[in-house]
Design an enzyme around this catalytic site. Structure first.
Site, PDB file in Angstrom:
ATOM      1  N   ASP A 176       0.819  -1.179  -0.107  1.00  0.00           N
ATOM      2  CA  ASP A 176       0.165   0.037   0.072  1.00  0.00           C
ATOM      3  C   ASP A 176       0.827   1.124   0.070  1.00  0.00           C
ATOM      4  OD1 ASP A 176      -2.077  -1.779   0.326  1.00  0.00           O
ATOM      5  OD2 ASP A 176      -2.006  -1.837   2.321  1.00  0.00           O
ATOM      6  N   THR A 195      -5.752 -11.671   3.646  1.00  0.00           N
ATOM      7  CA  THR A 195      -6.840 -11.030   2.757  1.00  0.00           C
ATOM      8  C   THR A 195      -7.920 -11.567   2.736  1.00  0.00           C
ATOM      9  OG1 THR A 195      -6.073 -11.258   0.868  1.00  0.00           O
ATOM     10  CG2 THR A 195      -5.384  -9.267   1.829  1.00  0.00           C
ATOM     11  N   HIS A 197      -4.744  -1.433  -5.746  1.00  0.00           N
ATOM     12  CA  HIS A 197      -4.007  -0.311  -6.145  1.00  0.00           C
ATOM     13  C   HIS A 197      -4.771   0.551  -6.737  1.00  0.00           C
ATOM     14  CE1 HIS A 197      -0.474  -3.262  -7.429  1.00  0.00           C
ATOM     15  NE2 HIS A 197      -0.848  -3.466  -5.835  1.00  0.00           N
ATOM     16  N   THR A 215      -7.577  -1.243   0.910  1.00  0.00           N
ATOM     17  CA  THR A 215      -7.998  -0.886  -0.285  1.00  0.00           C
ATOM     18  C   THR A 215      -8.926  -2.112  -0.707  1.00  0.00           C
ATOM     19  OG1 THR A 215      -6.239   0.509  -1.035  1.00  0.00           O
ATOM     20  CG2 THR A 215      -7.756  -0.216  -2.885  1.00  0.00           C
ATOM     21  N   THR A 254      -9.574  -4.845   1.890  1.00  0.00           N
ATOM     22  CA  THR A 254     -10.307  -5.195   2.959  1.00  0.00           C
ATOM     23  C   THR A 254     -10.929  -4.553   3.807  1.00  0.00           C
ATOM     24  OG1 THR A 254      -8.460  -5.447   4.366  1.00  0.00           O
ATOM     25  CG2 THR A 254      -8.902  -7.484   3.093  1.00  0.00           C
TER      26      THR A 254
HETATM   27  P1  GDP Z   1      -0.730   0.338  -3.715  1.00  0.00           P
HETATM   28  O1  GDP Z   1      -1.489  -0.886  -3.034  1.00  0.00           O
HETATM   29  O2  GDP Z   1       0.509   0.362  -3.296  1.00  0.00           O
HETATM   30  O3  GDP Z   1      -1.218   0.720  -5.034  1.00  0.00           O
HETATM   31  O4  GDP Z   1      -1.553   1.492  -2.530  1.00  0.00           O
HETATM   32  P2  GDP Z   1      -2.922   1.573  -2.178  1.00  0.00           P
HETATM   33  O5  GDP Z   1      -3.633   2.250  -3.391  1.00  0.00           O
HETATM   34  O6  GDP Z   1      -3.227   0.597  -1.317  1.00  0.00           O
HETATM   35  O7  GDP Z   1      -2.810   2.915  -0.923  1.00  0.00           O
HETATM   36  C1  GDP Z   1      -2.435   4.170  -1.341  1.00  0.00           C
HETATM   37  C2  GDP Z   1      -3.266   4.917  -0.974  1.00  0.00           C
HETATM   38  O8  GDP Z   1      -2.754   6.340  -0.771  1.00  0.00           O
HETATM   39  C3  GDP Z   1      -4.410   5.177  -2.256  1.00  0.00           C
HETATM   40  O9  GDP Z   1      -5.539   5.556  -1.455  1.00  0.00           O
HETATM   41  C4  GDP Z   1      -3.875   6.344  -2.927  1.00  0.00           C
HETATM   42  O10 GDP Z   1      -4.767   7.239  -3.544  1.00  0.00           O
HETATM   43  C5  GDP Z   1      -3.147   7.418  -1.600  1.00  0.00           C
HETATM   44  N1  GDP Z   1      -1.957   8.210  -2.166  1.00  0.00           N
HETATM   45  C6  GDP Z   1      -1.235   7.894  -3.292  1.00  0.00           C
HETATM   46  N2  GDP Z   1      -0.148   8.596  -3.251  1.00  0.00           N
HETATM   47  C7  GDP Z   1      -0.618   9.573  -2.202  1.00  0.00           C
HETATM   48  C8  GDP Z   1       0.046  10.870  -1.755  1.00  0.00           C
HETATM   49  O11 GDP Z   1       1.079  11.311  -2.065  1.00  0.00           O
HETATM   50  N3  GDP Z   1      -0.584  11.575  -0.678  1.00  0.00           N
HETATM   51  C9  GDP Z   1      -1.811  11.055  -0.224  1.00  0.00           C
HETATM   52  N4  GDP Z   1      -2.501  11.845   0.707  1.00  0.00           N
HETATM   53  N5  GDP Z   1      -2.388   9.947  -0.703  1.00  0.00           N
HETATM   54  C10 GDP Z   1      -1.865   9.297  -1.623  1.00  0.00           C
HETATM   55  P1  IMO Z   2      -0.737  -4.129  -2.311  1.00  0.00           P
HETATM   56  O1  IMO Z   2      -0.505  -4.684  -3.682  1.00  0.00           O
HETATM   57  C1  IMO Z   2      -0.978  -4.647   2.033  1.00  0.00           C
HETATM   58  C2  IMO Z   2      -0.792  -8.583   3.638  1.00  0.00           C
HETATM   59  C3  IMO Z   2      -2.000  -9.158   4.391  1.00  0.00           C
HETATM   60  C4  IMO Z   2      -1.260 -10.330   5.240  1.00  0.00           C
HETATM   61  C5  IMO Z   2      -0.368 -11.051   4.317  1.00  0.00           C
HETATM   62  C6  IMO Z   2      -1.073 -12.176   3.693  1.00  0.00           C
HETATM   63  O2  IMO Z   2      -2.440  -3.634  -2.376  1.00  0.00           O
HETATM   64  O3  IMO Z   2       0.108  -3.132  -1.473  1.00  0.00           O
HETATM   65  P2  IMO Z   2      -2.562 -12.895   1.814  1.00  0.00           P
HETATM   66  O4  IMO Z   2      -3.886 -12.506   1.530  1.00  0.00           O
HETATM   67  O5  IMO Z   2      -1.522 -12.336   0.651  1.00  0.00           O
HETATM   68  O6  IMO Z   2      -2.231 -14.551   2.192  1.00  0.00           O
HETATM   69  O7  IMO Z   2      -2.032 -12.085   3.138  1.00  0.00           O
HETATM   70  O8  IMO Z   2      -0.064 -10.038   3.397  1.00  0.00           O
HETATM   71  N1  IMO Z   2      -0.798  -8.427   2.234  1.00  0.00           N
HETATM   72  C7  IMO Z   2      -1.119  -6.867   1.997  1.00  0.00           C
HETATM   73  N2  IMO Z   2      -0.836  -5.811   2.608  1.00  0.00           N
HETATM   74  N3  IMO Z   2      -0.961  -4.595   0.856  1.00  0.00           N
HETATM   75  C8  IMO Z   2      -1.210  -5.504  -0.036  1.00  0.00           C
HETATM   76  O9  IMO Z   2      -1.084  -5.379  -1.597  1.00  0.00           O
HETATM   77  C9  IMO Z   2      -1.143  -6.953   0.515  1.00  0.00           C
HETATM   78  N4  IMO Z   2      -1.206  -8.177   0.025  1.00  0.00           N
HETATM   79  C10 IMO Z   2      -0.942  -9.095   0.904  1.00  0.00           C
HETATM   80  O10 IMO Z   2      -2.746  -8.111   4.870  1.00  0.00           O
HETATM   81  O11 IMO Z   2      -0.886  -9.593   6.461  1.00  0.00           O
HETATM   82 MG    MG Z   3      -2.740  -1.803  -1.642  1.00  0.00          MG
END
Ligand code: GDP
Ligand code: IMO
Ligand code: MG
Length: 445
Positions: A20, A144, A48, A316, A318
């Site tokens: 994340d 998840t 994502h 995002t 769960t």
């Molecule tokens: P990913 O799994 O690595 O793609 O990240 P996620 O989408 O799960 O979580 C990142 C969160 O941060 C999302 O809600 C994005 O919209 C938000 N986000 C990304 N860059 C920024 C930033 O620079 N500032 C803020 N406030 N939010 C951001």
């Molecule tokens: P993105 O791509 C954050 C974590 C789960 C749990 C562990 C194992 O959005 O960054 P799983 O369901 O994969 O067997 O869970 O890994 N986990 C993540 N945490 N972002 C993710 O993906 C994750 N994918 C798995 O929360 O602790």
């Molecule tokens: Mg994510």
């Protein structure tokens, strides 16, 4: 002789923390400079987020380059695909005006996440959560519950696995499922789950229907990617999950079940690592983690609450509240080493505005009192470490409208400079908000 054209620049995007970090935003951004976007690991455990023009998209299986109609998105062999989730994601995007046709390809060799994988994942987690071992802690991972572990386990078992290509072979599928269903029914009842026996006929019918829907997209993505490279097209590899969740190099056993560092790219796509010269490591300006496992810089206090609130730190996929804490540069340096990172993107810097002081973890104090700058990629060992912090002054101004790094408050610039010095890596990108345009490119990324 005329100079030969520069070879295309393939790029890998990888998360350097526990997920994340904002990978989706950066993949979307860099898709503009590439021709093909490839997911190589994980499954619908990923979430994502891409935000553009006031619209927010949460992608789980489809690569985050899908908003560009002229680019090709590939789900390669290393991904575990839940067909139901994928079809739902395709339908949702279609309803929002994002067309999916020739721009999506799925590997025939990607493994299928079956409904019983999800049931098994959830049942095992529930079972383990009732097994308290010490200090009130139990043995669950906090997955998840998307069936990721059981699907990869079947991939390794081989005889009980289903691959995407099998969805196009009804007779073979039915023969396999008759055996698998008997085994799975017995296993689920061993987890105290009172479910009716799995029905191979019903499952086969559902999978054949999914196969018919997905058939136009299914192909040998390994040859496809090599053909693209031979044509001079550039590829962007989209890591899901993150390096500290890598099955081999993360905080085992609190990890996911795939190689989510950049080391997963060759096996997960069939593209040798030698082709990838640029690896962009994505890190938050602080640290978060979802699920169980050690987290040395976690702040279970006002600071942690503040970060969660300002950063909207809820999963995002769960919706679970993310655990929050200070930036751990021991961990980031380790991930950068494993992934061969050539540059960094520092995300969510705006979330830290308003703090008097900010801390960066630069080392760990070990149980014998010595200090180490080495990460411990093992849950038991890492949980014995105490963070050693460097304290920097904070800044009060909101920075989400900043357009240049040099215009940020002095203390924000000092924080970024310190990250570069302590990691020895350039910050190619600084992000100050979720939108595409809330991005400061320090040097061409
Ligand atoms: P990913 O799994 O690595 O793609 O990240 P996620 O989408 O799960 O979580 C990142 C969160 O941060 C999302 O809600 C994005 O919209 C938000 N986000 C990304 N860059 C920024 C930033 O620079 N500032 C803020 N406030 N939010 C951001
Ligand atoms: P993105 O791509 C954050 C974590 C789960 C749990 C562990 C194992 O959005 O960054 P799983 O369901 O994969 O067997 O869970 O890994 N986990 C993540 N945490 N972002 C993710 O993906 C994750 N994918 C798995 O929360 O602790
Ligand atoms: Mg994510």
């Amino acid at each position: 002789m005329p100079p030969s054209p520069a070879p295309p620049r393939h790029t890998a995007i990888v998360g350097l923390q526990w997920g994340d970090e904002g990978k989706g935003k950066i993949v979307d951004l860099l898709t503009a400079d590439h021709d093909v976007v490839v997911r190589y690991n994980g499954g619908a455990n990923a979430g994502h987020t891409v935000v553009t023009g006031g619209e927010k998209y949460a992608l789980h299986l489809i690569p985050s380059g899908i908003l560009y109609p002229e680019k090709v998105c590939v789900i390669a062999n290393g991904v575990v695909v839940d067909p139901e989730t994928l079809i739902h994601e395709m339908n949702t995007l279609h309803q929002r005006g994002i067309e999916i046709g020739d721009n999506l390809r799925i590997s025939s060799r990607a493994h299928v996440v079956m409904p019983y994988h999800k049931v098994h994942d959830a049942a095992l987690e529930t079972f383990l959560s009732k097994t308290v071992v010490e200090n009130g802690k139990d043995l669950s991972i906090g997955t998840t519950r998307r069936g990721i572990g059981p699907a990869y386990a079947d991939k390794v078992h081989r005889s009980t696995a289903i691959r995407i290509g099998d969805l196009l072979e009804p007779d073979l599928l039915h023969r396999k499922l008759r055996v698998i269903c008997a085994i799975r029914t017995a296993e689920l009842s061993a987890l105290n789950l009172d479910t009716p026996p799995l029905d191979p006929d019903e499952l086969t019918d559902d999978l054949i229907a999914h196969g018919q829907r997905l058939a136009p997209f299914i192909t040998d993505t390994t040859y496809l990617l090599h053909d693209f490279m031979a044509e001079g097209r550039s590829i962007l590899f989209e890591g899901a999950n993150a390096c500290l969740l890598d099955i081999d190099h993360g905080t085992y056993p609190y990890v996911t079940s795939s190689n989510c560092s950049s080391l997963g790219i060759p096996a997960g796509t069939g593209v040798p690592g030698v082709h990838i010269k640029r690896v962009l490591g994505i890190m938050k300006a602080y640290t978060t983690r979802v699920g169980a496992g050690p987290f040395p810089t976690e702040q279970e206090n006002e600071i942690g609450h503040r970060i969660r609130k300002r950063g909207h730190e809820y999963g995002t996929t769960t919706g679970r509240p993310r655990r929050c804490g200070w930036l751990d540069l021991v961990a980031v340096r380790y991930s950068a080493m494993i992934c061969g990172v050539t540059g960094l993107a520092c995300m969510l810097l705006d979330v830290l505005s308003g703090l008097d002081e900010i801390q960066i973890c630069t080392g760990y104090r070990t149980p014998d009192g010595s200090i180490t700058d080495r990460f411990i990629p093992d849950a038991h060992g890492l949980s014995a470490m105490q963070p050693v912090y460097e304290t920097l002054p904070g800044w009060q101004e909101e920075i989400d409208e900043a357009t240049q790094r040099s215009k940020l408050p002095d203390n924000a610039q000092r924080y970024l400079d310190r990250i570069e010095i302590l990691t020895g890596l350039p910050l190619n990108i600084v992000s100050v908000g979720p939108d595409r345009n809330q991005t400061l490119k320090a040097v061409p990324a």
